[in-house]
Design a protein around this motif. Structure first.
Motif: not given
Length: 254
Positions: A203-223
């Motif tokens: 509550t009061g904060f955003g919950v986002g999904i941030y995509t990274a490509y550490p080894s060429g394939s996407p990784i989806y991080r929930v923050k």
């Protein structure tokens, strides 16, 4: 490459977060038992539950970077992973350096090291965090962390690093670590599912999904974030733990 080596100009891996334990079914690759390497036969354990062992850790880097691991994933030496001869794949373990008390959580997704005096082979990032890069090996204690399908931890390491956010009783956001990462996923659908589960507690904060490509394939991080500097996170972390999310950790801004 005949001999393994460290990268010439590596990125800063001092803040690479621990692997986040979550329930995963056994992979189709890497779990054949028994199996044979260099004339030696090895047996894969049916479960990591209760596993504890001390021994010598080594690490592997450039020679294997970008190649397939035993379960078919791509080895990224900048991620928190490891190789083990007999733990089921994937598994999560806490590795503690017995000489300096530093500990990390890694995800076992590979087989090795195939030396009679070695217990576990760590990624470059994990070895850096444990301060065993220069010597090449280190005395460690390895203990399994086993999530159940419900998200509850069936077994956890007793040697908890006092700096691990989930163990803190007064965790506050600092100027350079202002997001609370809940997990990292190979599937965007899995990340969105966790995002929906977490939102009622943030509550009061955003919950986002941030995509990274550490080894060429996407990784989806929930923050969760951004967080205010100096803000106490105890209530939020307690709520998340009650919902089955036991390993959130502070990370830098995306």
């Amino acid at each position: 490459m005949t001999h393994d080596k460290a990268p010439v100009s590596p990125p800063d891996v001092s803040k690479v977060p621990d692997a986040v334990p979550r329930y995963e079914p056994l992979s189709r690759g890497g779990n054949r038992s028994p199996y044979e390497v260099f004339g030696q036969t090895y047996t894969v354990m049916p479960s990591a539950d209760g596993y504890r062992e001390s021994g010598t850790a080594s690490w592997y880097g450039m020679k294997f970077h970008g190649h397939l691991t035993s379960n078919g994933e791509v080895y990224d030496m900048y991620e928190m992973t490891a190789a083990h001869k007999s733990l089921p794949i994937p598994s999560y373990v806490r590795v503690t350096n017995l000489d300096n008390g530093q500990s990390v959580v890694v995800r076992v997704n590979d087989r090795g090291p195939f030396h009679h005096d070695r217990l576990i082979d760590l990624s470059y990032a994990a070895a850096y965090r444990l301060d065993i890069l220069q010597r090449g090996t280190g005395r460690v204690h390895v203990e399994a962390i086993t999530p159940s399908p419900s998200g509850q931890m069936l077994a956890s390491a007793t040697a908890v690093n006092s700096r691990t956010p989930a163990a803190s009783t007064s965790l506050r956001a600092s100027h350079d670590r202002r997001y609370l990462q809940i997990g990292a996923f190979a599937s965007e659908a899995a990340a969105r599912n966790v995002q929906q589960q977490v939102m009622p507690f943030a509550t009061g904060f955003g919950v986002g999904i941030y995509t990274a490509y550490p080894s060429g394939s996407p990784i989806y991080r929930v923050k969760i974030g951004p967080l205010n500097v100096g803000e106490s996170l105890d209530n939020l972390i307690a709520s998340l733990a009650g919902a089955g999310f036991h390993s959130p950790h502070l990370v830098a801004e995306p």
